[in-house]
Each structure stands twice: as C-alpha cells, then as structure tokens.
Design a protein around this motif. Structure first.
Motif, short mmCIF file in Angstrom:
data_model
loop_
_atom_site.label_atom_id
_atom_site.label_comp_id
_atom_site.label_asym_id
_atom_site.label_seq_id
_atom_site.Cartn_x
_atom_site.Cartn_y
_atom_site.Cartn_z
N SER A 41 0.89 -1.30 -0.01
CA SER A 41 0.16 0.07 0.09
C SER A 41 0.87 1.37 -0.26
O SER A 41 0.51 2.14 -0.82
CB SER A 41 -1.14 0.00 1.23
OG SER A 41 -1.86 1.21 1.23
N GLU A 42 1.83 1.18 0.76
CA GLU A 42 2.74 2.40 0.85
C GLU A 42 3.63 2.66 -0.47
O GLU A 42 3.90 3.71 -0.94
CB GLU A 42 3.84 2.29 2.07
CG GLU A 42 3.23 2.33 3.28
CD GLU A 42 4.10 1.83 4.65
OE1 GLU A 42 3.71 2.17 5.75
OE2 GLU A 42 4.98 1.03 4.04
N SER A 76 -6.69 6.68 6.25
CA SER A 76 -5.67 5.91 5.98
C SER A 76 -4.41 6.68 5.36
O SER A 76 -3.23 6.23 5.47
CB SER A 76 -5.95 4.59 5.27
OG SER A 76 -4.97 3.74 4.97
N GLN A 80 -0.51 6.96 6.32
CA GLN A 80 0.69 6.49 5.66
C GLN A 80 1.70 7.58 5.16
O GLN A 80 3.02 7.21 5.27
CB GLN A 80 -0.01 5.71 4.51
CG GLN A 80 -0.81 4.29 4.82
CD GLN A 80 -1.13 3.77 3.45
OE1 GLN A 80 -0.26 3.27 2.63
NE2 GLN A 80 -2.25 3.55 3.25
N LYS A 83 3.77 8.35 8.13
CA LYS A 83 4.50 7.23 8.33
C LYS A 83 5.80 7.29 7.24
O LYS A 83 7.12 7.26 7.76
CB LYS A 83 4.00 5.96 8.42
CG LYS A 83 5.10 4.56 8.61
CD LYS A 83 4.04 3.32 8.87
CE LYS A 83 5.05 2.01 8.84
NZ LYS A 83 6.05 1.93 7.56
#
Length: 229
Positions: A41-42, A76, A80, A83
């Motif tokens: 996903s990242e 979300s 992300q 992060k």
C-alpha cells in the motif's frame, strides 16, 4: 460506426498515449521496497504521488485526491503519509515564487531513492564478498595432491585416511594457506618433531599471531628461536 467500435477505437488511442509517455519508475524501486520495509500500500501511494506530479503536474495532491485513486480511506492516506515522512522516505518541500510571492508545497521522495540506492550498494558489496569467499578455497587448494605427496615424501610412507582428512581440514575448514602448511611441515622437520600433532600446534600458534603467509611464518619462527636463544 457502432458504439462498440467507437469505444474500441478510444481504447486503442489511450493505449497509444500510454506507450508514448507516463511515469518513469526505476526497476530498483520495485525490487527493493520490501527489503526497505515498505508495504504494498505504501509503495502504491508513493507511485501515485509520482504519477500526480509527473503526469498531471500536481506536486502536492490532497489526501482526498489520493484516496480516490486507491482502495483506502482519507484517514488511512494521512496515516501512511505521516509514516513515510517519519521514516525518511518522503518529505515536503516549500517553494516561494519570487515573481508572485506565492508559496507552494511539493512532495519530495528523494529519501526513498537514496534508501534504495544504499540498499543496492550494500547488496552489490555483499555479492562481491560472497564471490571472493567462493574463490578463496580454490586458491588455497589449487594443488592438494602435490601437498599430500610432499607430506608422504617427508614422512617416508603413505598417509592414512585420517591424516589426509587432517590436511583437508587445515585447508577447507581452518582456511590455512597451502604455503603455510608446507612451511609448518618444514618447521616440524627442522625441529625433529615430525608429527601431525606438532604441525597442528604450529599452525594454531601462527593463527593466534595472525600469521597468514610463509614470509610472516619465517619471521615469527626466527623471533621464536631468537627468544629461546
């Protein structure tokens, strides 16, 4: 022309456009992302940022715009992004237009590129070390038959299977150079103590003193004899 034909023509046109241009993605980024600790996903989020900037000229898409492109909520996306910035993959650059005085922001993923490049450099270095390690045993055991023959000549008899295994162990397991083993044999002959146990003690002593070749062994032996004298 039917509607189906129109849509097929449109699809072919879009495919041609995609072939002509788009977002350039280094294969290294795709090969290394898991080793760098990125999730699927990242990775997709970073690729979407690249697509927004390079294909659409939007260097700072909103979380809502990113969420529309991905199967993720806006919250979300925000988490992300935070992060990725915390771990050094992503940063935000501020730009001030000197003519208009307008300040703008843009995502910068050079940290990701640097991490991938460092990973590739480390991988290459480790690969070279492994290749060197594989070549070393070949260099040390280039002519093991001759070494066995030399021992048999000095001992005046055929070697036993255990003695052959001992010589192989010195080369393959202990990694002693062949020239060092030959010189240890000479030292045992010179001392009048021709035995495998005595030769092994010589090699262990040299290993403790970081003696790696015949010249160093000869110098060590001379110092030892001088000290005893």
């Amino acid at each position: 022309m039917s509607n189906d034909d129109i849509w097929k023509a449109y699809s072919r046109g879009m495919a041609a456009v995609m072939e002509e241009g788009g977002v350039h993605i280094s294969a290294l980024l795709l090969r290394s992302y898991r080793q760098l600790g990125l999730t699927d996903s990242e990775l997709l989020l970073l690729l979407q940022l690249m697509a927004f900037r390079d294909a659409e000229g939007n260097g700072f898409p909103t979380p809502d715009e990113l969420a529309e492109r991905m199967d993720a909520s806006e919250r979300s996306i925000v988490e992300q992004l935070g992060k990725l910035m915390k771990e050094g993959f992503l940063a935000i650059d501020e730009h001030l237009d000197s003519h208009t005085g307008i300040q703008s922001e843009q995502y910068n993923w050079s940290g990701w590129l640097l991490k991938a490049a460092e990973w590739a450099a480390l991988e290459k270095r480790e690969s070279k070390k492994a290749e060197k390690a594989q070549r070393q045993p070949v260099q040390r055991t280039a002519n093991p038959v001759n070494l066995f023959n030399i021992f048999e000549q000095e001992f005046g008899r055929l070697l036993s299977p255990i003695e052959c295994e001992t010589i192989s162990g010195w080369m393959d397991e202990d990694k002693y150079a062949e020239e060092l083993i030959r010189f240890a044999l000479k030292e045992a002959v010179f001392a009048g103590k021709l035995s495998f146990r005595y030769i092994d003690r010589i090699l262990i002593e040299w290993s403790r003193n970081r003696v790696t070749n015949e010249d160093e062994a000869r110098a060590h032996a001379q110092r030892f004899r001088g000290g005893r004298g």
